[in-house]
Design a protein around this motif. Structure first.
Motif, PDB file in Angstrom:
ATOM      1  N   PRO A 186     -11.018  74.319  41.380  1.00 34.07           N
ATOM      2  CA  PRO A 186     -11.111  74.963  40.084  1.00 34.07           C
ATOM      3  C   PRO A 186     -10.119  76.140  40.053  1.00 34.07           C
ATOM      4  O   PRO A 186      -9.858  76.713  41.109  1.00 34.07           O
ATOM      5  N   ALA A 221      -9.763  86.115  34.400  1.00 34.59           N
ATOM      6  CA  ALA A 221      -9.544  86.170  32.949  1.00 34.59           C
ATOM      7  C   ALA A 221      -9.653  87.603  32.427  1.00 34.59           C
ATOM      8  O   ALA A 221      -8.858  88.036  31.591  1.00 34.59           O
ATOM      9  N   ASP A 222     -10.657  88.355  32.942  1.00 32.71           N
ATOM     10  CA  ASP A 222     -10.829  89.745  32.504  1.00 32.71           C
ATOM     11  C   ASP A 222      -9.636  90.620  32.907  1.00 32.71           C
ATOM     12  O   ASP A 222      -9.158  91.438  32.130  1.00 32.71           O
ATOM     13  N   ARG A 258     -16.357  81.111  43.347  1.00 35.69           N
ATOM     14  CA  ARG A 258     -15.221  80.539  42.627  1.00 35.69           C
ATOM     15  C   ARG A 258     -15.317  80.824  41.137  1.00 35.69           C
ATOM     16  O   ARG A 258     -14.366  81.212  40.485  1.00 35.69           O
ATOM     17  N   ARG A 259     -16.492  80.555  40.614  1.00 29.81           N
ATOM     18  CA  ARG A 259     -16.673  80.699  39.181  1.00 29.81           C
ATOM     19  C   ARG A 259     -16.558  82.172  38.787  1.00 29.81           C
ATOM     20  O   ARG A 259     -15.966  82.512  37.775  1.00 29.81           O
ATOM     21  N   ALA A 300     -19.783  75.641  31.899  1.00 33.27           N
ATOM     22  CA  ALA A 300     -20.625  76.763  32.297  1.00 33.27           C
ATOM     23  C   ALA A 300     -20.012  78.127  32.013  1.00 33.27           C
ATOM     24  O   ALA A 300     -20.725  79.108  31.835  1.00 33.27           O
ATOM     25  N   ILE A 301     -18.690  78.222  32.000  1.00 30.81           N
ATOM     26  CA  ILE A 301     -18.115  79.533  31.730  1.00 30.81           C
ATOM     27  C   ILE A 301     -17.317  79.517  30.438  1.00 30.81           C
ATOM     28  O   ILE A 301     -16.374  80.280  30.252  1.00 30.81           O
ATOM     29  N   THR A 346     -11.565  81.260  29.226  1.00 31.95           N
ATOM     30  CA  THR A 346     -13.018  81.241  29.108  1.00 31.95           C
ATOM     31  C   THR A 346     -13.430  81.976  27.845  1.00 31.95           C
ATOM     32  O   THR A 346     -12.752  82.875  27.391  1.00 31.95           O
ATOM     33  N   GLU A 363     -12.967  83.097  38.663  1.00 30.99           N
ATOM     34  CA  GLU A 363     -12.295  82.639  37.452  1.00 30.99           C
ATOM     35  C   GLU A 363     -12.571  83.587  36.287  1.00 30.99           C
ATOM     36  O   GLU A 363     -11.680  83.883  35.492  1.00 30.99           O
ATOM     37  N   LEU A 364     -13.800  84.070  36.214  1.00 26.89           N
ATOM     38  CA  LEU A 364     -14.136  85.014  35.148  1.00 26.89           C
ATOM     39  C   LEU A 364     -13.392  86.339  35.335  1.00 26.89           C
ATOM     40  O   LEU A 364     -12.851  86.910  34.390  1.00 26.89           O
ATOM     41  N   ARG A 407     -15.460  77.102  28.704  1.00 24.01           N
ATOM     42  CA  ARG A 407     -14.176  76.457  28.472  1.00 24.01           C
ATOM     43  C   ARG A 407     -14.413  75.170  27.697  1.00 24.01           C
ATOM     44  O   ARG A 407     -15.416  74.491  27.897  1.00 24.01           O
ATOM     45  N   PHE A 436     -21.190  79.909  26.492  1.00 25.89           N
ATOM     46  CA  PHE A 436     -21.434  79.185  27.730  1.00 25.89           C
ATOM     47  C   PHE A 436     -22.268  77.944  27.420  1.00 25.89           C
ATOM     48  O   PHE A 436     -23.279  78.034  26.719  1.00 25.89           O
ATOM     49  N   ASN A 483     -21.884  81.280  43.267  1.00 28.53           N
ATOM     50  CA  ASN A 483     -20.659  80.537  43.031  1.00 28.53           C
ATOM     51  C   ASN A 483     -19.483  81.499  42.906  1.00 28.53           C
ATOM     52  O   ASN A 483     -19.096  81.918  41.825  1.00 28.53           O
ATOM     53  N   ALA A 525     -23.217  84.101  33.106  1.00 29.92           N
ATOM     54  CA  ALA A 525     -22.649  82.774  33.322  1.00 29.92           C
ATOM     55  C   ALA A 525     -22.970  82.218  34.694  1.00 29.92           C
ATOM     56  O   ALA A 525     -23.140  81.019  34.860  1.00 29.92           O
TER      57      ALA A 525
END
Lengths: 336, 531, 303
Positions: C249, B392-393, B384-385, C88-89, C63, B388-389, C91, C68, B382, B319
């Motif tokens: 975010p 969630a995990d 931040r991204r 991108a992830i 997510t 976020e992943l 959502r 994606f 990134n 991702a």
């Protein structure tokens, strides 16, 4: 008249000093330290950090720093950028023409389209044209210009390939800056290819930056014209049998222009705001982008100097608009 | 704006472009403006790239590698105890000239001494010129390491160190050690404009600076008298283009020939373009999630292992990195010598993770924080991204992670002080030595507050190995120690290793023999273009 | 950031007109088709925002590692599970846009409330207590207006740290001067009127004069400015989000979503186009509403 100008001037100076103080304080309140920010993953040895803070003068009390800053500013020295170590004033001088060129073209674009559109809309009130102009201009006024810019790039640069994607001129043209305005410099050079290249680079940013002023000018022109067209003297002129065009172009327009000019003057501050976004998206080498980078790097002198210079310019333009307005309309002169 | 004018403009520019190709020009779409033209105070790769064509060092990294080869020094000898270096300098090396200065002599030992002392000795009149912050010189520990630098004769230099230091030669090949002209410096000092030497630079490199317009363009021309022979291209242009998608669009249109840092999202499209080759090489870097091993619950290796098994590394790569990263299992990148490929990565197994967590006394998980840096870094496109992943995990095994971030300078400082529980960070190698990763980032020395060991990981068996390796000069022997250290690292799991960013360089097919630098630098000497 | 336009003398001069009966206002308003459209859009947005939890097909933050950048349903590769595609992830775009409406309306309303309240109070104070207080307040407002508004907002956010709350505060500060100026101008023109003098003679206290007598008569220009201010607030907050300084975010704020999606501009048009469209439609609706209100409140422009 002179008294009016002097009163306005006397307001400018305290405002300017107020700006220096406000900007100075605000910028020091931003957390983070320029030296630490530059250090990257390595970090920095505390002893060296302390030494550098002394070298840059960050160790002195804020008030002393402000005093030093003011006295240097009085000598025309705005300090050096912490990131590049170049004098702020010379960086500003290299970048500012790009911003001016963009802004002037955007305003011209807005006037050239907005004024006639507004006039015609007013004359043909409630026609399809009128509704169309008003609808489009309200849309333009509501436009998030950062998104608008992306859309235009996608359509014109990427899909159709009509316009360049970013920058001011194609790299193969080697133009020595004389005025810094590429449209002029290329003509001085006599290089028409370069001129066209500079022009084609301007198209999209100008449309993006000009959108909001265009909408505002069109709306303002329309409503000012409507107001004037309803006045008795216009009806008299019509009744006298003067040609319709003459009445509109000479009698009505002249009076309708007063509020429009004011609005154009007020757009200068708005333009800088738009320029920050436009320059960021189009990689336009101007002042707006420079200031954003200054914030990210905690580059105090750049932020401070840049904000001051822009504040000063906005103030001067406002002053000129005020004076011009006072000249056109004597009632304003004695209002205060 | 009239459409016909527009079309005319586009056509005209296309015509001119065709005719301009006769002098060999290479355009590099660089990602930003250099800080200035003195690498000694530079801190960004962008600035080093801007200076690369202009300057030389006494030793250089071989083009496309990490091996140290002769530069302005033809050869050197090292004393048996490893503390004295004698350099024999090249003769007949010419300096560039500029509008304000014409050199009267060739390069010699005085220039080398000046360039080192300028960064080293506060008494040097140039120490504070442009900036007193000689970051890399300090970061590499040279102020403490250097004992003396002496001129033996005009073409011989003797450097004495305080203690033997295996990576010293590699340090001298780094961009910050660029050699400037003492004659130029003296002349400008006399003229009262010392900072000029860093603005209108004069070097011995293959190209000289012609024009620099901030945020727009840097132009260089090949230096005919360059000691290594004139460059194959005549003009080198850096077209400054900060936006990655725009760089790609320019490359596609033929407005530039080489672009750095493509957008991960654009890579697939770039690979499909028939006129472009994508060069790639795993970078000398690592991005990781560090556990604060001195804080509960991360002082328990089972918890660290459990978290490592709960995060879907593949999803992060897919991702966020896309094809610009490869999953990391060791703290050093695979292209570095001593990389231990036998180490097995922890599998993605949430069930096992949950069980392990229960064993450690957290059957219902726990609450923690998860730091993500606010900026894009070479090893992490990134954060931040990714956070976020991960969030969630982790939620799936009952661990509630709150994402936190600070301004970048502040972020690093707080991490180094150990204020976090879990946090992302990373490293880009300076000189290609494993010591620069394993000891600097995981040794006990740097585990104290403020040190660069973000995990605050101090584990005796590991530390013994990396400290011992520092004092040995035989590379094969050192490699063995480092390989063992990587095994211990994986058992102890002070980091969840995320990825090694792959260096991807889309290059136009007209460019011949461009080589990737493992350090991510861009060097255009030796590169040719065909029409 | 163009609210200055409304301060043209035309509007301010109208401050003194007596308030219309609400019914007449509604008739005037209803005649304006654009304004009614704006109102309808806003009502729909409010309903969506209130019921986001039930209406949105997915959670805005969860997510999906298997999807994606899925395109919208009508494009090849799209699926009905994600009608407007995924980001991108993985959502769901639609759900994020619906939840984003909540944030944008919240931003608009909160920012305007904050700056109207603070601006009115400062304006009343400046208008009543002339002299040093007035000069201090008005100079500060002049200074604020001289700096480009986005730049000032950026600096304020840099000080407070990026985040939705701080961005809202910054935008509220930037909008403040407009309300202060309008209120002060209205107060000054009201104070000299007979009814104020009468109230004074009757012994009304200063606070009572300010809030009970004068303020109600200044509301017309304030209402117009406020309804248009909502659109400015949404735009400015989105601009901050776009520069990475607004909502962070995973909050689905539209400007932030746009910033997050910028790198996919060449590859996945939907992640870039849709949030911008949402901003445009919302802002346009508020501007239509504001225009309609102004026309209805301002007899001079009436047909």
């Amino acid at each position: 008249m002179l008294r009016f100008v002097l009163t306005r001037l006397s307001l400018v100076i305290p405002t300017f000093i107020g700006i220096t103080l406000l900007v100075f304080v605000l910028i020091r309140l931003i957390p983070g330290d320029p030296i630490e920010t530059m250090a990257g993953e390595h970090g920095i040895d505390p002893a060296r950090l302390a030494q550098l803070r002394v070298d840059y003068g960050f160790d002195k009390p804020l008030l002393v720093q402000y005093g030093l800053y003011l006295s240097r500013m009085a000598h025309g020295d705005l300090g050096r950028s912490i990131a590049t170590h170049e004098p702020v004033i010379s960086e500003f001088r290299t970048l500012f023409p790009a911003t001016i060129e963009l802004s002037v073209c955007a305003i011209l674009f807005a006037i050239c389209l907005g004024l006639p559109a507004g006039i015609i809309a007013a004359v043909r009130r409630n026609s399809i044209f009128d509704h169309g102009v008003m609808g489009i201009s309200l849309t333009g006024y509501s436009m998030p210009i950062f998104w608008w810019a992306l859309l235009l790039i996608l359509l014109f640069s990427v899909q159709l390939g009509w316009t360049p994607v970013s920058g001011r001129i194609a790299v193969q043209y080697f133009i020595e800056p004389v005025t810094g305005f590429l449209l002029i410099d290329t003509l001085i050079d006599g290089d028409f290819g370069a001129f066209r290249s500079a022009l084609s680079h301007l198209v999209l940013p100008v449309i993006v930056l000009g959108t909001v002023p265009l909408a505002v000018i069109a709306r303002m022109t329309r409503s000012a014209m409507l107001e004037v067209l309803g006045e008795d003297y216009i009806r008299t002129a019509r009744a006298k049998g003067l040609p319709r065009f003459r009445v509109i172009a000479i009698h009505a327009l002249r009076n309708a222009l007063i509020p429009v000019v004011t609005v154009i003057g007020l757009q200068v501050g708005v333009l800088f705001t738009g320029a920050i976004l436009t320059e960021t998206i189009f990689s336009w080498p101007g002042v707006g982008k420079w200031l954003i980078e200054g914030i990210n790097r905690r580059d105090y002198p750049v932020l401070q100097g840049g904000t001051l210079l822009i504040g000063a310019i906005v103030m001067i333009v406002n002053l000129l608009v005020d004076v011009a307005y006072g000249m056109i309309n004597p009632r304003i002169r004695y209002a205060r | 704006m009239d459409r016909s004018i527009l079309l005319a403009a586009v056509c005209a520019s296309a015509l001119v472009f065709a005719s301009a190709a006769s002098a060999k020009t290479l355009v590099f779409c660089s990602e930003g403006s250099p800080e200035n033209f003195y690498p000694g105070v530079n801190t960004t790769g962008t600035s080093f790239d801007g200076n690369e064509p202009i300057y030389n060092r006494i030793v250089e990294f071989e083009r496309g590698g990490t091996k140290v080869v002769p530069g302005l020094a033809e050869k050197w000898t090292i004393s048996p105890d490893g503390t004295t270096y004698t350099f024999n300098l090249r003769k007949g090396v010419k300096w560039h000239s500029s509008k304000s200065f014409k050199p009267t002599r060739d390069f010699n030992a005085d220039d080398v001494i000046f360039s080192i002392e300028r960064q080293w000795k506060e008494s040097n009149p140039y120490f504070k010129v442009t900036s007193p912050n000689h970051s890399y010189f300090g970061d590499m520990g040279l102020p403490k390491l250097l004992k003396s630098v002496e001129k033996v004769d005009d073409y011989t230099i003797k450097v004495t160190l305080d203690r033997p230091e295996a990576p010293f030669l590699a340090d001298l090949a780094m961009p910050f050690a660029a050699i400037q002209s003492k004659e130029y410096a003296d002349a400008m000092l006399k003229a009262g404009t010392p900072e000029k030497i860093d603005q209108d630079p004069i070097g011995t490199g293959p190209f000289y600076l012609v024009q620099y317009q901030k945020d727009a363009v840097i132009r260089y021309k090949a230096f005919p008298e360059f000691w290594g022979g004139k460059a194959k291209i005549d003009d080198l242009v850096y077209s400054i283009t900060p936006d990655a998608s725009v760089r790609w669009a320019k490359l596609q249109k033929g407005e530039c020939d080489v672009m750095p840092y493509p957008n991960p999202a654009d890579i697939d499209a770039i690979r499909k373009d028939p006129n472009i080759t994508v060069l790639e090489q795993p970078g000398l870097n690592v991005g990781y999630l560090a556990f604060q091993t001195q804080k509960k619950p991360f002082d328990d290796v089972r918890v660290r292992k459990a978290i490592s098994m709960a995060i879907d590394k593949k999803a992060i790569i897919d991702a966020v990195f896309l094809s610009t990263g490869i999953p990391a299992k060791n703290p050093i990148p695979p292209s570095m010598w001593s990389y231990n490929d036998n180490v097995k990565d922890d599998p993605y197994d949430p069930a096992a993770a949950k069980k392990l967590l229960a064993d450690a006394g957290f059957p219902n998980g726990f609450e923690t924080d998860l730091w993500a840096m606010p900026v894009q870094r070479p090893y992490n496109p990134n954060a931040r991204r990714i956070a976020e992943l991960m969030q969630a995990d982790l939620a799936k095994i009952g661990v509630k992670a709150e994402i936190k971030s600070y301004e970048w300078g502040e972020y690093r400082k707080r991490m180094q002080a150990g204020e976090h529980q879990m946090g992302m960070f990373g490293w880009t190698g300076d000189n290609g030595d494993p010591d620069n990763f394993l000891h600097t980032l995981l040794g006990c020395d740097s585990a104290q507050s403020g040190g660069s060991n973000i995990a605050k990981f101090c584990y005796k068996p590991f530390d013994d190995l990396v400290v011992k390796a520092k004092t040995i000069s035989d590379q094969a022997e050192r490699a063995k120690l480092y390989e063992q250290a990587q095994v211990i690292f994986k058992e102890q799991a002070p980091w969840f290793t995320i990825a090694h960013a792959v260096q991807l360089k889309p290059v136009s097919k007209r460019v011949v023999d461009f080589k990737l630098s493992p350090f991510g630098r861009h060097n255009f000497y030796g590169v040719d273009v065909k029409d | 950031m163009t609210a200055e336009v409304l301060e043209s003398p035309v509007v301010v001069a109208q401050a003194g007109t007596a308030p219309h009966p609400l019914l007449e206002l509604w008739f005037d308003f209803r005649a304006n088709r654009g304004a009614v459209t704006g109102l309808v859009v806003i009502v729909v947005l409010i309903l969506l925002a209130l019921s986001a939890d039930f209406v949105a097909p997915h959670s805005p933050v969860i997510t999906d590692n298997t999807a994606f950048l899925k395109p919208p349903v009508w494009q090849q590769g799209g699926s009905i599970a994600y009608p407007l595609g995924t980001d991108a992830i993985g959502r769901d775009m639609l759900s994020r846009l619906i939840h984003g409406a909540r944030l944008s309306l919240l931003i608009g309303i909160a920012v305007v409330t904050l700056s109207v309240v603070a601006g009115t109070i400062l304006g009343l104070v400046a208008g009543f207590y002339r002299g040093v207080v007035e000069i201090a307040i008005m100079r500060l407002m002049d200074i604020t207006l001289t700096l480009p508004s986005l730049l000032l907002a950026i600096v304020i956010v840099a000080i407070l740290g990026p985040g939705l709350m701080n961005a809202m505060l910054a935008v509220a500060i930037v909008l403040l001067p407009h309300y202060v100026r309008i209120t002060r101008a209205a107060v000054i023109s009201e104070v000299s009127k007979d009814y104020v003098t009468a109230a004074k003679v009757a012994g009304a206290g200063r606070l009572r004069l300010m809030f009970k007598e004068v303020l109600p008569n200044c509301t017309a220009p304030l209402i117009v400015q406020a309804s248009l201010g909502i659109s400015t607030a949404i735009l400015d907050a989105a601009a901050l989000g776009f520069l990475g300084l607004g909502a962070q975010p995973p909050l689905p704020e539209w400007g932030t979503m746009l910033a997050d999606a910028r790198e996919f501009v060449l590859r996945a048009w939907w992640v870039v186009t849709l949030p911008g469209l949402a901003i445009l439609v919302t802002v346009l609706a508020f501007n239509l509403l504001g225009d309609g209100l102004r026309d209805a409140l301002d007899p001079k422009l009436k047909r």
